[in-house]
Design a protein around this motif. Sequence first.
Motif, mmCIF file in Angstrom:
data_model
loop_
_atom_site.group_PDB
_atom_site.id
_atom_site.type_symbol
_atom_site.label_atom_id
_atom_site.label_comp_id
_atom_site.label_asym_id
_atom_site.label_seq_id
_atom_site.Cartn_x
_atom_site.Cartn_y
_atom_site.Cartn_z
ATOM 1 N N VAL A 162 63.368 41.975 11.169
ATOM 2 C CA VAL A 162 64.369 43.031 11.300
ATOM 3 C C VAL A 162 64.170 43.828 12.586
ATOM 4 C CG1 VAL A 162 65.116 45.240 10.327
ATOM 5 C CG2 VAL A 162 64.870 43.256 8.844
ATOM 6 N N LYS A 163 62.934 44.114 12.909
ATOM 7 C CA LYS A 163 62.645 44.914 14.105
ATOM 8 C C LYS A 163 63.144 44.228 15.372
ATOM 9 C CE LYS A 163 58.655 46.209 16.859
ATOM 10 N NZ LYS A 163 57.180 46.201 16.934
ATOM 11 N N ASN A 164 62.819 42.948 15.529
ATOM 12 C CA ASN A 164 63.244 42.229 16.729
ATOM 13 C C ASN A 164 64.742 41.941 16.722
ATOM 14 O OD1 ASN A 164 60.819 42.226 18.070
ATOM 15 N ND2 ASN A 164 60.182 40.223 17.326
ATOM 16 N N LEU A 165 65.322 41.776 15.545
ATOM 17 C CA LEU A 165 66.772 41.602 15.461
ATOM 18 C C LEU A 165 67.471 42.864 15.953
ATOM 19 C CD1 LEU A 165 69.318 40.048 14.657
ATOM 20 C CD2 LEU A 165 69.004 40.876 12.307
ATOM 21 N N ALA A 166 66.975 44.023 15.541
ATOM 22 C CA ALA A 166 67.561 45.289 15.989
ATOM 23 C C ALA A 166 67.438 45.436 17.503
ATOM 24 C CB ALA A 166 66.874 46.463 15.281
ATOM 25 N N GLU A 167 66.304 45.057 18.060
ATOM 26 C CA GLU A 167 66.114 45.134 19.508
ATOM 27 C C GLU A 167 67.054 44.180 20.241
ATOM 28 O OE1 GLU A 167 64.243 47.020 21.440
ATOM 29 O OE2 GLU A 167 63.292 48.172 19.851
ATOM 30 N N ALA A 168 67.272 42.998 19.665
ATOM 31 C CA ALA A 168 68.200 42.039 20.276
ATOM 32 C C ALA A 168 69.621 42.594 20.268
ATOM 33 C CB ALA A 168 68.145 40.712 19.535
ATOM 34 N N LEU A 169 70.008 43.250 19.187
ATOM 35 C CA LEU A 169 71.335 43.864 19.108
ATOM 36 C C LEU A 169 71.475 44.972 20.149
ATOM 37 C CD1 LEU A 169 71.588 43.995 15.224
ATOM 38 C CD2 LEU A 169 73.113 42.689 16.714
ATOM 39 N N LYS A 170 70.404 45.731 20.342
ATOM 40 C CA LYS A 170 70.429 46.776 21.366
ATOM 41 C C LYS A 170 70.595 46.162 22.751
ATOM 42 C CE LYS A 170 67.039 47.989 23.602
ATOM 43 N NZ LYS A 170 65.684 48.358 24.061
ATOM 44 N N GLU A 228 79.561 49.247 18.629
ATOM 45 C CA GLU A 228 79.368 48.481 17.395
ATOM 46 C C GLU A 228 77.996 47.814 17.370
ATOM 47 O OE1 GLU A 228 82.168 46.183 14.420
ATOM 48 O OE2 GLU A 228 82.337 45.413 16.450
ATOM 49 N N LEU A 229 77.567 47.276 18.494
ATOM 50 C CA LEU A 229 76.261 46.618 18.552
ATOM 51 C C LEU A 229 75.128 47.630 18.341
ATOM 52 C CD1 LEU A 229 77.054 44.236 21.514
ATOM 53 C CD2 LEU A 229 76.378 43.489 19.224
ATOM 54 N N TYR A 230 75.227 48.790 18.973
ATOM 55 C CA TYR A 230 74.218 49.833 18.753
ATOM 56 C C TYR A 230 74.240 50.300 17.295
ATOM 57 C CZ TYR A 230 73.851 50.215 23.878
ATOM 58 O OH TYR A 230 73.660 49.962 25.208
ATOM 59 N N SER A 231 75.435 50.351 16.701
ATOM 60 C CA SER A 231 75.545 50.778 15.304
ATOM 61 C C SER A 231 74.871 49.770 14.380
ATOM 62 C CB SER A 231 77.019 50.946 14.919
ATOM 63 O OG SER A 231 77.626 51.989 15.662
ATOM 64 N N PHE A 232 74.982 48.477 14.688
ATOM 65 C CA PHE A 232 74.290 47.451 13.911
ATOM 66 C C PHE A 232 72.778 47.656 14.022
ATOM 67 C CE2 PHE A 232 77.083 43.625 12.786
ATOM 68 C CZ PHE A 232 78.209 44.415 12.606
ATOM 69 N N ALA A 233 72.316 47.922 15.241
ATOM 70 C CA ALA A 233 70.874 48.145 15.444
ATOM 71 C C ALA A 233 70.409 49.363 14.654
ATOM 72 C CB ALA A 233 70.581 48.322 16.933
ATOM 73 N N ILE A 234 71.208 50.424 14.655
ATOM 74 C CA ILE A 234 70.856 51.641 13.910
ATOM 75 C C ILE A 234 70.847 51.376 12.415
ATOM 76 C CG2 ILE A 234 71.716 53.946 13.301
ATOM 77 C CD1 ILE A 234 72.662 54.183 16.243
ATOM 78 N N ALA A 235 71.769 50.535 11.933
ATOM 79 C CA ALA A 235 71.792 50.206 10.503
ATOM 80 C C ALA A 235 70.484 49.551 10.085
ATOM 81 C CB ALA A 235 72.970 49.284 10.195
ATOM 82 N N LEU A 236 69.901 48.751 10.983
ATOM 83 C CA LEU A 236 68.634 48.070 10.685
ATOM 84 C C LEU A 236 67.426 48.981 10.906
ATOM 85 C CD1 LEU A 236 69.283 44.577 12.302
ATOM 86 C CD2 LEU A 236 69.024 45.033 9.862
ATOM 87 N N SER A 237 67.533 49.888 11.872
ATOM 88 C CA SER A 237 66.398 50.749 12.228
ATOM 89 C C SER A 237 66.938 52.117 12.618
ATOM 90 C CB SER A 237 65.616 50.121 13.398
ATOM 91 O OG SER A 237 64.526 50.927 13.781
ATOM 92 N N ASP A 238 67.060 52.986 11.615
ATOM 93 C CA ASP A 238 67.726 54.275 11.850
ATOM 94 C C ASP A 238 66.772 55.371 12.317
ATOM 95 O OD1 ASP A 238 66.311 54.734 9.559
ATOM 96 O OD2 ASP A 238 67.993 55.435 8.351
ATOM 97 N N HIS A 239 65.570 54.994 12.739
ATOM 98 C CA HIS A 239 64.621 55.991 13.240
ATOM 99 C C HIS A 239 64.180 55.614 14.653
ATOM 100 C CE1 HIS A 239 62.431 59.606 12.189
ATOM 101 N NE2 HIS A 239 61.341 59.117 12.746
ATOM 102 N N ASN A 240 65.126 55.098 15.430
ATOM 103 C CA ASN A 240 64.837 54.688 16.800
ATOM 104 C C ASN A 240 65.658 55.569 17.740
ATOM 105 O OD1 ASN A 240 65.099 53.204 19.384
ATOM 106 N ND2 ASN A 240 63.967 51.597 18.318
ATOM 107 N N ALA A 241 64.975 56.398 18.518
ATOM 108 C CA ALA A 241 65.661 57.356 19.391
ATOM 109 C C ALA A 241 66.502 56.663 20.450
ATOM 110 C CB ALA A 241 64.631 58.272 20.063
ATOM 111 N N VAL A 242 66.041 55.516 20.937
ATOM 112 C CA VAL A 242 66.746 54.814 22.008
ATOM 113 C C VAL A 242 68.112 54.329 21.545
ATOM 114 C CG1 VAL A 242 66.677 52.813 23.549
ATOM 115 C CG2 VAL A 242 64.600 54.133 23.130
ATOM 116 N N PHE A 243 68.189 53.814 20.312
ATOM 117 C CA PHE A 243 69.455 53.285 19.810
ATOM 118 C C PHE A 243 70.535 54.375 19.788
ATOM 119 C CE2 PHE A 243 67.046 49.985 16.995
ATOM 120 C CZ PHE A 243 66.619 49.348 18.145
ATOM 121 N N TYR A 244 70.170 55.553 19.274
ATOM 122 C CA TYR A 244 71.134 56.660 19.215
ATOM 123 C C TYR A 244 71.517 57.133 20.618
ATOM 124 C CZ TYR A 244 70.404 57.237 14.178
ATOM 125 O OH TYR A 244 70.362 57.042 12.819
ATOM 126 N N CYS A 245 70.542 57.203 21.505
ATOM 127 C CA CYS A 245 70.792 57.680 22.860
ATOM 128 C C CYS A 245 71.725 56.726 23.613
ATOM 129 C CB CYS A 245 69.457 57.817 23.600
ATOM 130 S SG CYS A 245 69.575 58.628 25.203
#
Length: 362
Positions: free
Chosen positions: A172-180, A197-214
């Motif tokens: 899940v972690k690397n999938l979220a990074e790939a989506l980012k 949409e891609l960042y939102s998918f990453a956030i759905a998998l890992s919602d405690h990542n500051a980079v994804f939201y930024c």
Amino acid sequence: MAKLTTDSPVSRKIVHSFLDFLDSVEVAPGVDEEGLEVAKECLKESFKITSDSTRDYKLKPISLVNVFTSLDKTVPSFVETTRGVTINEPSSSSCPNLSDSQVSVNASKEPLFTGTCRDELFTQLFSALEKVRYFRSTPDGDDDPAQLEKATKIFHDAISEMEKSGCQTFDVKNLAEALKCQGNKAMQSQLYLEAIELYSFAIALSDHNAVFYCNRAAAYTQINRCSEAIKDCLKSIEIDPNYSKAYSRLGLAYYAQGKYADAIEKGFKKALQLDPHNESVKENIRVAEQKLREEQQRQRRSQNTSTGHNQEPEMGSQGVPSQFSMPLNPDLMSMFMNMAGNTFPLNHSRSNGGEGGGGGGG
């Protein structure tokens, strides 16, 4: 994790896969074949699985045999499972682009991928999307087939990205990074809705990542959805208070709203405190301060005109400028360009509590 309901996309996909499994097994002697058929019909009725809804998925059912076979093959010893493959796992903030990672492989052996099997990873993504209510329902209560197909394509594109980059661990972690990383590519191509949409998918998998939201905040600002951008920046700062880029992008979002004082005090100055030598942030402060002075002068002239001639000021009683229309004005575009010479690089290292340089994607 919240309990799934019988009409959720994930639940129906699981049942769809289970029915596919039941259809594939051979009934052993002495087994009540009619009872098995009744059980299948009960499942179809309870989960509303029909031939039409099955075709709407446009997806091959996940093979439960493959899922459980892969689990049975798991060996406790990491050294034994790698069979001569030494893997330095990526850090918590690294993108799964491992083209320059330290991976030594015995030439006589093919690399063995570790982590979650692809089918299970697919299910985890859909479960995460269900949790954030990504999927809509059609008027007849079925899942939206277009969304299901789109989510499936995004998943397979991300897996292809991981494979091309040489990722050795599918989780899940690397999938979220790939989506980012794919979101960063969309930003480079100015496909801002796709990036969101891609960042939102990453956030759905890992919602405690500051980079994804930024990063999603940057995409929101580009299409003038500044309120969403500010919300994402504040969430990013809540997760990582030392992430200077989140403050920079918060300043940009306020600037795009015409709130120059907030841009300076709540965004750019705080970014400069965390990154004192960032010249692009200094330039952003200079531009915002100039805009603030011009706005204050217009407001004073407007007030004087209103008092002297009893006319309403052109910009309203508060002197608040309207939001920018797209495309963003040259000053704001200049700010985006100043934040990094190479916008949204695909390979980068994290600094100042975030990834990448002044304004590129994380």
